[in-house]
Design an enzyme around this catalytic site. Structure first.
Site, short mmCIF file in Angstrom:
data_model
loop_
_atom_site.label_atom_id
_atom_site.label_comp_id
_atom_site.label_asym_id
_atom_site.label_seq_id
_atom_site.Cartn_x
_atom_site.Cartn_y
_atom_site.Cartn_z
N HIS A 156 0.97 -1.18 0.07
CA HIS A 156 0.05 -0.01 0.05
C HIS A 156 1.00 1.15 -0.06
O HIS A 156 2.15 1.11 0.48
CB HIS A 156 -0.76 0.11 1.15
CG HIS A 156 -0.24 0.18 2.48
ND1 HIS A 156 0.38 1.08 3.16
CD2 HIS A 156 0.02 -0.86 3.66
CE1 HIS A 156 0.76 0.97 4.34
NE2 HIS A 156 0.97 -0.26 4.41
N ASP A 169 -3.66 -18.95 12.58
CA ASP A 169 -2.45 -19.60 13.29
C ASP A 169 -2.52 -19.06 14.79
O ASP A 169 -2.08 -17.88 14.92
CB ASP A 169 -1.18 -19.34 12.61
CG ASP A 169 0.02 -20.12 12.83
OD1 ASP A 169 0.36 -20.14 14.21
OD2 ASP A 169 0.75 -20.76 12.12
N SER A 188 2.32 -5.02 7.08
CA SER A 188 1.97 -4.75 5.61
C SER A 188 3.05 -5.23 4.74
O SER A 188 4.21 -5.03 4.91
CB SER A 188 1.64 -3.55 5.68
OG SER A 188 0.28 -2.98 6.25
#
Length: 363
Positions: free
Chosen positions: A185, A308, A323
């Site tokens: 991003h 998880d 990210s």
């Protein structure tokens, strides 16, 4: 395989058999490619299967040092004058996110470099001529400094900067070209909320020293130590799909994975590669809970959920600094983690690897 794909394959073999049956061109005609036959039947060229791209998935935590090519306008402040409070820069038409490239045709790269121009123009009561880049456009603006009665200095009433920094995760790199993608991003300025671009800069290894866990309504984050003198490569672009540039050398231990096409991403189990301690990249289980059909590049390509227990125990879900973590499914790299749902930190968005590969200049 979809019904559409089956029909294309059937048409290919039908046309191929027809070309041999008629005897027109014999062997030469029989060797006509699928692409050519589909085009001759009126199907668009983009139906041809693209050559498969192979890249090395990342997962390493990285530090980013960015610098704009000019002076980035963060916002405005009001100057106290004899008659009123005003911001000449805002009045002249500057906007947050603008890049001041030059003043009176002189390039400016550092915030302090504009000070002599402002003072001189104010003392002479003359306007400054600013060359400003806004998005893909370049424009000329005229602004006259005013004197601050509290300091007796001439000012424009503009907050500017030229640097930014942060941490994220390397998504992939291509060994031959050394091109890479990270974050998934755009990096935006905290104050203006606008993309920090155009940029140049450097990418560095980052050692994770701690994690503030995510909770409902409270985004978590990684903390890291970034050695400024240890550089992995350059940063040349900051786009809606991440940070891009070139590495100086291959990273140790990476193996090639095929990059998935968007229509190959399916709902179900997957894995991400990321760092939760020091510099160790580990695999963690996730689930693709929704795939989003996109006819053109978009930042919200899929919804992912952390499953998880080890990762949830360490981070509480998706945290800042995660990210760019590459997502692996069915032996392919399919995309990168991008945004967290603040009210559900176990879930967030991912972006297709295709959109990142395009901005990296690989496809």
């Amino acid at each position: 395989m979809t019904v559409r794909h089956v029909s294309y394959r059937f048409l290919f073999f039908f046309l191929l058999l027809l070309s041999v049956w008629t005897g027109n061109g014999n062997l030469i005609q029989a060797q006509t490619t699928e692409h050519e036959l589909l085009q001759s039947a009126g199907f668009p060229a983009e139906k041809e299967e693209r050559e498969r791209i192979f890249v090395v998935p990342g997962g390493q935590s990285v530090g980013l040092q960015l610098q704009t090519k000019g002076l980035y306008v963060v916002g405005f402040h009001f100057i106290s004058t004899d008659s009123e409070k005003q911001s000449p820069g805002e009045t002249a038409g500057l906007l947050p996110g603008d890049i001041i490239v030059s003043v009176n045709k002189k390039k400016v790269m550092e915030p302090q470099s504009i000070r002599p121009f402002v003072q001189s123009a104010g003392e002479q009561n003359k306007p400054l001529q600013l060359t400003v880049r806004r998005g893909g456009e370049t424009m000329q603006l005229s602004v006259t400094p005013v004197q601050d009665t509290q300091t007796n200095m001439y000012k424009l009433g503009v907050y500017i900067k030229n640097r930014s920094a942060g941490i994220g995760t390397l998504t992939f790199y291509e060994p031959k070209s050394k091109k890479y993608g990270a974050l998934g991003h755009v990096i935006s300025d905290v104050q203006s909320g606008k993309p920090f671009a155009p940029v140049r800069g450097t990418i560095h290894p980052a050692r994770i020293t701690g994690i503030q866990k995510a909770a409902e309504g409270v985004p978590g984050e990684k903390t890291a130590v970034i050695p400024p003198d240890d550089q992995w490569g350059t940063v040349t672009a900051n786009t809606p799909f991440g940070i891009f540039g070139r590495l100086y050398a291959d990273l140790d231990g990476g193996r090639l994975y095929p990059a998935a096409h968007p229509d190959e991403v399916v709902e179900g189990p997957a894995e991400i590669l990321t760092v939760t301690e020091n510099e160790k990249v580990e695999k963690y289980k996730v689930s693709i809970t929704r795939t989003i059909q996109q006819s053109k590049p978009g930042i919200k390509s899929m919804i992912i959920k952390m499953t998880d227990a080890r990762l949830i125990g360490k981070t509480g879900g998706i945290v800042q600094g995660m990210s760019g973590s590459p997502i692996i499914q069915n032996g392919r790299i399919i995309g990168a983690v991008t945004h967290v749902f603040v009210n559900d930190p176990l879930s967030g968005y991912g972006v297709h690897i295709d959109w990142m590969l395009k901005d990296a200049g690989i496809i």
